[in-house]
Design an enzyme around this catalytic site. Structure first.
Site, PDB file in Angstrom:
ATOM      1  N   CYS A  56       0.880  -1.176   0.000  1.00 57.58           N
ATOM      2  CA  CYS A  56       0.000   0.000   0.000  1.00 57.58           C
ATOM      3  C   CYS A  56       0.907   1.213   0.000  1.00 57.58           C
ATOM      4  O   CYS A  56       1.567   1.503   1.005  1.00 57.58           O
ATOM      5  CB  CYS A  56      -0.928   0.003   1.214  1.00 57.58           C
ATOM      6  SG  CYS A  56      -1.936   1.498   1.335  1.00 57.58           S
ATOM      7  N   CYS A 111      -4.959   5.858  -4.355  1.00 54.75           N
ATOM      8  CA  CYS A 111      -4.293   4.558  -4.274  1.00 54.75           C
ATOM      9  C   CYS A 111      -2.882   4.743  -4.815  1.00 54.75           C
ATOM     10  O   CYS A 111      -2.705   4.989  -6.012  1.00 54.75           O
ATOM     11  CB  CYS A 111      -5.052   3.500  -5.068  1.00 54.75           C
ATOM     12  SG  CYS A 111      -4.259   1.870  -5.068  1.00 54.75           S
ATOM     13  N   GLU A 116     -10.334  -0.499  -5.144  1.00 53.53           N
ATOM     14  CA  GLU A 116      -9.338  -1.348  -4.504  1.00 53.53           C
ATOM     15  C   GLU A 116      -9.977  -2.642  -4.024  1.00 53.53           C
ATOM     16  O   GLU A 116     -11.039  -2.615  -3.382  1.00 53.53           O
ATOM     17  CB  GLU A 116      -8.696  -0.623  -3.323  1.00 53.53           C
ATOM     18  CG  GLU A 116      -7.827   0.552  -3.718  1.00 53.53           C
ATOM     19  CD  GLU A 116      -6.951   1.020  -2.588  1.00 53.53           C
ATOM     20  OE1 GLU A 116      -6.281   0.163  -1.967  1.00 53.53           O
ATOM     21  OE2 GLU A 116      -6.935   2.231  -2.300  1.00 53.53           O
ATOM     22  N   HIS A 140      -2.885  -5.082 -10.412  1.00 53.34           N
ATOM     23  CA  HIS A 140      -3.656  -3.958 -10.947  1.00 53.34           C
ATOM     24  C   HIS A 140      -4.021  -4.204 -12.408  1.00 53.34           C
ATOM     25  O   HIS A 140      -3.185  -4.659 -13.191  1.00 53.34           O
ATOM     26  CB  HIS A 140      -2.849  -2.653 -10.861  1.00 53.34           C
ATOM     27  CG  HIS A 140      -2.606  -2.183  -9.477  1.00 53.34           C
ATOM     28  ND1 HIS A 140      -3.450  -1.317  -8.815  1.00 53.34           N
ATOM     29  CD2 HIS A 140      -1.614  -2.487  -8.603  1.00 53.34           C
ATOM     30  CE1 HIS A 140      -2.980  -1.091  -7.600  1.00 53.34           C
ATOM     31  NE2 HIS A 140      -1.872  -1.791  -7.448  1.00 53.34           N
ATOM     32  N   GLY A 152      -1.814   2.035  -7.131  1.00 52.81           N
ATOM     33  CA  GLY A 152      -2.635   2.209  -8.327  1.00 52.81           C
ATOM     34  C   GLY A 152      -2.109   3.314  -9.215  1.00 52.81           C
ATOM     35  O   GLY A 152      -2.117   3.194 -10.450  1.00 52.81           O
TER      36      GLY A 152
END
Length: 267
Positions: free
Chosen positions: A68, A213, A204, A155, A216
């Site tokens: 993260c 994100c 997410e 992703h 992301g």
């Protein structure tokens, strides 16, 4: 035990420092905390022999995840703040990573290497990850051929123009749970504004639609560069503000942006 409420560009966290006193993270505890507090992920700092702290992440749905980015920036800020240091080293699921203070409430973090092999995402079958043989249609919107990138988590990145009006809240869960992605997937939706500037929204896995994100944002830029749509240094506008991505020549992706301390809560 108390936790800090923090956010990185709107991505909301509960940060628990368990380096001296441990607390077990269980589905029951996460469910109880989610009823009392608004957050996207719980971040836990544990003792580490190799870094300043071991860094672990749980989504609201109680699933532990490996990465993260905005959480790493918040954890790095906390470690710098409490030790009066300019940088910190996090012991993560994908190895040691550096977090560097770039302002009073601003951090840059090395997210590690971008992985683009279909087995690293992972996908259920071999496929060109520059543009997957995949499409989805909903409410008159047809999305197809996303890029796929792993930043320690999977992703799928769709390039859309325009992004306004896209039903992310309904598209997101369908993409997240598609059989093509055996470990589920984070679904990113990108509008290219310029070669060094994009707008991004991310559904997410395990957390839903978030205001930002970090991984992301990294995946979106990597996917865009691989399609010759973007430069390696890119501004990323998310619902919670702006992030900066730099995909360096050594394949490491750096994420820079603001952090906020929103207070403390009793768990």
């Amino acid at each position: 035990m108390r936790a800090l409420k923090m956010n990185g560009t709107g991505n909301a966290f509960l940060l628990i420092d368990a380096r001296s006193t441990d607390i077990g993270i269980t589905p029951e505890r996460l469910s109880a905390w989610a009823k009392k507090h608004e957050f996207d992920q719980v971040l836990k700092l544990e003792p580490s022999e190799h870094g300043d702290a071991r860094y672990r992440i749980w989504n609201r749905d109680s699933g532990e995840v490996g990465a993260c980015g905005n959480g790493a920036r918040c954890a790095g800020w906390y470690l710098c703040e409490t030790s009066n240091a300019a940088s910190a080293r996090l012991d993560t699921a994908y190895g040691l990573t550096d977090a560097i203070r770039t302002g009073d409430f601003r951090m840059s973090v090395d997210l590690g290497e971008a992985h683009t092999d279909w087995r690293d995402i992972p996908l259920a079958r071999e496929m060109d990850t520059r543009a997957l043989d995949y499409e989805i249609e909903m409410d008159g919107h047809r999305l197809r051929r996303p890029g796929a990138v792993s930043m320690g988590n999977p992703h799928a990145v769709f390039f859309i123009d325009p992004l306004d009006g896209l039903p992310v809240e309904t598209l997101g869960p369908r993409i997240e749970h598609d059989p093509l992605f055996p470990e589920r997937v984070n679904a990113g939706f990108v509008q290219v504004l310029a070669r060094d500037h994009i707008r991004l929204r991310v559904w997410e896995r395990g957390a839903g639609l978030t205001k930002a994100c970090g991984t992301g944002a990294a995946a979106a830029v990597v996917a865009g560069v691989r399609r010759d749509l973007l430069e390696r240094e890119c501004r990323v506008d998310v619902d919670g503000g702006r992030l900066q991505i730099d995909w360096k020549q050594d394949n490491h992706v750096w994420l820079d942006g603001p952090v906020e301390l929103d207070g403390e809560v009793e768990l």
